[in-house]
Design a protein around this motif. Structure first.
Motif, PDB file in Angstrom:
ATOM      1  N   GLU A 102       0.836  -1.203   0.000  1.00  0.00           N
ATOM      2  CA  GLU A 102       0.000   0.000   0.000  1.00  0.00           C
ATOM      3  C   GLU A 102       0.870   1.252   0.000  1.00  0.00           C
ATOM      4  O   GLU A 102       0.563   2.247  -0.663  1.00  0.00           O
ATOM      5  N   LEU A 103       1.971   1.204   0.742  1.00  0.00           N
ATOM      6  CA  LEU A 103       2.877   2.347   0.827  1.00  0.00           C
ATOM      7  C   LEU A 103       3.514   2.647  -0.528  1.00  0.00           C
ATOM      8  O   LEU A 103       3.730   3.808  -0.882  1.00  0.00           O
ATOM      9  N   LYS A 104       3.794   1.603  -1.299  1.00  0.00           N
ATOM     10  CA  LYS A 104       4.408   1.795  -2.612  1.00  0.00           C
ATOM     11  C   LYS A 104       3.504   2.536  -3.592  1.00  0.00           C
ATOM     12  O   LYS A 104       3.973   3.075  -4.594  1.00  0.00           O
ATOM     13  N   LYS A 105       2.222   2.577  -3.305  1.00  0.00           N
ATOM     14  CA  LYS A 105       1.277   3.270  -4.178  1.00  0.00           C
ATOM     15  C   LYS A 105       1.256   4.783  -3.925  1.00  0.00           C
ATOM     16  O   LYS A 105       0.697   5.542  -4.705  1.00  0.00           O
ATOM     17  N   LYS A 106       1.863   5.214  -2.827  1.00  0.00           N
ATOM     18  CA  LYS A 106       1.799   6.616  -2.441  1.00  0.00           C
ATOM     19  C   LYS A 106       2.962   7.425  -3.015  1.00  0.00           C
ATOM     20  O   LYS A 106       4.090   6.936  -3.103  1.00  0.00           O
ATOM     21  N   LYS A 107       2.671   8.651  -3.386  1.00  0.00           N
ATOM     22  CA  LYS A 107       3.693   9.603  -3.807  1.00  0.00           C
ATOM     23  C   LYS A 107       4.001  10.494  -2.601  1.00  0.00           C
ATOM     24  O   LYS A 107       3.125  11.198  -2.099  1.00  0.00           O
ATOM     25  N   ILE A 108       5.244  10.429  -2.157  1.00  0.00           N
ATOM     26  CA  ILE A 108       5.617  11.087  -0.903  1.00  0.00           C
ATOM     27  C   ILE A 108       6.659  12.173  -1.165  1.00  0.00           C
ATOM     28  O   ILE A 108       7.602  11.972  -1.935  1.00  0.00           O
ATOM     29  N   VAL A 109       6.490  13.316  -0.499  1.00  0.00           N
ATOM     30  CA  VAL A 109       7.477  14.385  -0.586  1.00  0.00           C
ATOM     31  C   VAL A 109       7.864  14.807   0.830  1.00  0.00           C
ATOM     32  O   VAL A 109       7.025  14.906   1.718  1.00  0.00           O
ATOM     33  N   TYR A 110       9.150  15.016   1.017  1.00  0.00           N
ATOM     34  CA  TYR A 110       9.676  15.523   2.284  1.00  0.00           C
ATOM     35  C   TYR A 110      10.133  16.961   2.092  1.00  0.00           C
ATOM     36  O   TYR A 110      10.702  17.311   1.046  1.00  0.00           O
ATOM     37  N   VAL A 111       9.907  17.785   3.105  1.00  0.00           N
ATOM     38  CA  VAL A 111      10.432  19.143   3.114  1.00  0.00           C
ATOM     39  C   VAL A 111      11.242  19.299   4.394  1.00  0.00           C
ATOM     40  O   VAL A 111      10.697  19.173   5.498  1.00  0.00           O
ATOM     41  N   ALA A 112      12.543  19.534   4.247  1.00  0.00           N
ATOM     42  CA  ALA A 112      13.432  19.630   5.405  1.00  0.00           C
ATOM     43  C   ALA A 112      14.093  20.994   5.433  1.00  0.00           C
ATOM     44  O   ALA A 112      14.435  21.558   4.396  1.00  0.00           O
ATOM     45  N   GLY A 113      14.269  21.509   6.645  1.00  0.00           N
ATOM     46  CA  GLY A 113      14.937  22.792   6.799  1.00  0.00           C
ATOM     47  C   GLY A 113      16.058  22.697   7.805  1.00  0.00           C
ATOM     48  O   GLY A 113      15.865  22.198   8.918  1.00  0.00           O
TER      49      GLY A 113
END
Length: 295
Positions: A102-113
């Motif tokens: 299920e996780l592989k179906k998700k498009k994930i973006v990280y924003v780091a500062g």
């Protein structure tokens, strides 16, 4: 005693240390943190785990020398010892609990500062090892403060930006995220933002507009790290939570950032802690011995 195996400067005021801690390395997961104590009289310092190697028994921390204890830590070298290291603490990233298919179906973006890049790395690495390559937006004030660039490139699709334009592009992480979505046609099912409180707040303002569910890590407000002092008390959708025991990750769109930042400043003074105790009553949760909430 916990031996320091390696210590190096990642930037002018950011230090990385590898610590020999086999038990911790065997059990930790991305999103969790450690408490480090320099010596018998040193304060307890909660630090998010930047990396770990369960086979070699090593955990990695990244920190900025700000207070007395972290400044002392900055003088330590390979071969020196910490009095104590406790962990892993806190709840692991929710991704580690999900079904991988299920996780592989998700498009994930990280924003780091800034130093928030450090706790982002183990999450991206864990995802990559499970067949998922997420996008990662990393921002810093200047080129000299960009950290872990090579490591991040190995495990993510990396986008870099600097406030002053000294490296790759000029702008904030939010500018990059908006550009990816509105101009480059990217779609994301979830965003994870980790960094200074004000940065996470404005990422959440943007992702709410873009209708992207967002997770934030509230580790910047932790002090004691065990739920005793009450410093990391939060309102999540109107409900009292504590970053160190209930988090550190929460639904960013439910976090009262303005209250958290105001409270963070008040907690630094005796008068502020006394006022918080009066206003918050039983939910103040003081046990640090400083604010009177434990009396």
């Amino acid at each position: 005693m916990y031996k320091i195996l390696n210590a190096e400067k990642l930037a002018s005021n950011i230090i990385s240390m590898d610590i020999e801690a086999p038990r911790i390395a065997k059990h930790c997961l991305p999103g969790q943190f450690l408490i480090v104590k320099v010596d018998e009289v040193g304060e307890r310092i909660p630090l998010t785990i930047c990396d770990y190697d369960s086979d070699k028994g090593i955990v990695t921390i990244v920190f900025q020398p700000i207070g007395a204890s972290t400044r002392r830590m900055a003088d330590f070298h390979a071969g020196d010892f910490f009095e104590d290291v406790v962990g892993p603490l806190g709840q692991p990233s929710e991704f580690t609990k999900m079904d991988i298919d299920e996780l592989k179906k998700k498009k994930i973006v990280y924003v780091a500062g800034g130093v928030g890049t450090a706790p982002v790395y183990p999450q991206l690495k864990w995802l990559y090892e499970h067949g998922i390559t997420a996008d990662a937006i990393v921002g810093a004030k200047t080129k000299d403060l960009i950290i872990l660039e090579d490591k991040l490139k190995e495990v993510s699709n990396l986008y870099l930006t600097t406030d002053d334009g000294s490296y790759v592009r000029k702008g904030m992480g939010t500018d990059v995220l908006r550009d990816l979505v509105e101009n480059q046609g990217k779609h994301y099912d979830v965003c994870v933002a980790i960094g200074p409180m004000i940065m996470m707040k404005f990422v959440c303002v943007l992702t709410k507009e873009l209708e992207i569910p967002t997770i934030v890590s509230m580790n910047p407000i932790m002090v004691d790290g065990t739920g005793m002092c009450g410093a990391c008390r939060l309102l999540i959708d109107g409900e009292v939570k504590f970053a160190c025991v209930d988090g550190p990750e929460f639904d960013g769109h439910k976090v009262d950032f303005d209250l958290a930042m105001k409270r963070q400043q008040m907690y630094k003074t005796d008068e502020g802690r006394a006022l918080l105790e009066e206003e918050e009553g039983d939910t103040h949760h003081g046990g640090c011995g400083l604010c009177g909430g434990d009396k």
